[in-house]
Scaffold this motif. Structure first.
Motif, mmCIF file in Angstrom:
data_model
loop_
_atom_site.group_PDB
_atom_site.id
_atom_site.type_symbol
_atom_site.label_atom_id
_atom_site.label_comp_id
_atom_site.label_asym_id
_atom_site.label_seq_id
_atom_site.Cartn_x
_atom_site.Cartn_y
_atom_site.Cartn_z
ATOM 1 N N SER A 43 -20.961 -24.473 20.723
ATOM 2 C CA SER A 43 -20.651 -25.517 19.829
ATOM 3 C C SER A 43 -19.452 -26.069 20.475
ATOM 4 N N LYS A 44 -18.432 -25.458 20.943
ATOM 5 C CA LYS A 44 -17.433 -25.638 21.679
ATOM 6 C C LYS A 44 -17.620 -26.627 22.769
ATOM 7 N N ARG A 45 -18.413 -26.051 23.492
ATOM 8 C CA ARG A 45 -18.629 -26.755 24.792
ATOM 9 C C ARG A 45 -19.265 -28.114 24.753
ATOM 10 N N ALA A 46 -20.395 -28.037 23.801
ATOM 11 C CA ALA A 46 -21.109 -29.525 23.436
ATOM 12 C C ALA A 46 -19.994 -30.208 22.818
ATOM 13 N N LEU A 47 -19.115 -29.915 22.038
ATOM 14 C CA LEU A 47 -18.135 -30.672 21.410
ATOM 15 C C LEU A 47 -17.336 -31.313 22.609
ATOM 16 N N GLU A 48 -16.781 -30.572 23.485
ATOM 17 C CA GLU A 48 -15.889 -30.752 24.600
ATOM 18 C C GLU A 48 -16.658 -31.596 25.732
ATOM 19 N N LEU A 49 -18.192 -31.523 25.746
ATOM 20 C CA LEU A 49 -18.778 -32.783 26.582
ATOM 21 C C LEU A 49 -18.924 -34.001 26.055
ATOM 22 N N ILE A 50 -19.343 -33.877 24.735
ATOM 23 C CA ILE A 50 -19.494 -35.216 24.221
ATOM 24 C C ILE A 50 -18.203 -36.105 24.151
ATOM 25 N N SER A 51 -17.222 -35.284 23.640
ATOM 26 C CA SER A 51 -15.998 -35.888 23.471
ATOM 27 C C SER A 51 -15.275 -36.400 24.718
ATOM 28 N N GLY A 52 -15.755 -36.149 25.889
ATOM 29 C CA GLY A 52 -15.435 -36.497 27.191
ATOM 30 C C GLY A 52 -16.195 -37.989 27.435
ATOM 31 N N HIS A 53 -16.897 -38.396 26.754
ATOM 32 C CA HIS A 53 -17.653 -39.585 26.816
ATOM 33 C C HIS A 53 -17.674 -40.699 25.965
ATOM 34 N N VAL A 54 -17.472 -40.095 24.542
ATOM 35 C CA VAL A 54 -17.567 -41.031 23.230
ATOM 36 C C VAL A 54 -16.543 -40.573 22.278
ATOM 37 N N GLU A 55 -15.956 -41.554 21.849
ATOM 38 C CA GLU A 55 -14.888 -41.345 20.859
ATOM 39 C C GLU A 55 -15.450 -41.026 19.291
ATOM 40 N N GLU A 56 -16.379 -41.881 19.116
ATOM 41 C CA GLU A 56 -16.819 -41.822 17.691
ATOM 42 C C GLU A 56 -18.297 -41.174 17.724
ATOM 43 N N PHE A 57 -18.437 -40.111 17.136
ATOM 44 C CA PHE A 57 -19.762 -39.451 16.874
ATOM 45 C C PHE A 57 -19.518 -38.663 15.753
ATOM 46 N N GLU A 58 -20.780 -38.435 14.984
ATOM 47 C CA GLU A 58 -20.788 -37.385 13.857
ATOM 48 C C GLU A 58 -20.928 -35.830 14.213
#
Length: 115
Positions: A43-58
Motif C-alpha cells: 500500500s505504501k509503494r502504491a501510494l508513493e507511485l501515485i503521489s509522484g504523478h497526481v496530487e488529487e486522488f482518493e
C-alpha cells in the motif's frame, strides 16, 4: 489467537462504498491504512507511485472491513489482493502493476486516463 474486530459493514455496504468512490473520483486507491499511515509495504509503494504523478486522488482504508472490502473489490476487478488502483472507474492494478507502468514511463499517462 489474535483478536479480529467485527466489521461494521456488510458486503453490500462495502460494495456501495466502492461504487461511490469509483463514481466520485478519477483516481482511487483502495489500500491498507491511509495516506499518513500505510499499513503494509504494498500500500505504501502504491501510494508513493501515485503521489509522484497526481496530487488529487482518493484513498480508501479497507482495514476496518477487510473481508467485506476484499469481496466487493474482487467482484469489480477479479483480483482479491489489496492495494487496488482504479482510474476513471477502471481497474489498473496493484503496486506491482503500478511499478511496471512506472518503469515503462507510462504511469503518468495511465493515471491521467490517457491509456
Amino acid at each position: 489467537m489474535t483478536f479480529q474486530p467485527e466489521s461494521e459493514l456488510s458486503t453490500e455496504e462495502a460494495n456501495d462504498r466502492v461504487d461511490d468512490a469509483l463514481a466520485g473520483n478519477d483516481v482511487v486507491l483502495f489500500m491498507k491504512g491511509n495516506r499518513l499511515m500505510p499499513q503494509c509495504g504494498y500500500s505504501k509503494r502504491a501510494l508513493e507511485l501515485i503521489s509522484g504523478h497526481v496530487e488529487e486522488f482518493e484513498t480508501v482504508d479497507v482495514l476496518p472491513a477487510l473481508p467485506e472490502y476484499r469481496e466487493a473489490l474482487e467482484s469489480h476487478s477479479g483480483w482479491e489482493t489489496i492495494p487496488q488502483t482504479y482510474v476513471e472507474g477502471e481497474f489498473v492494478g496493484g503496486s506491482d502493476v503500478l511499478a511496471e507502468l512506472e518503469e515503462r514511463d507510462e504511469l503518468g499517462a495511465t493515471l491521467a486516463g490517457e491509456a
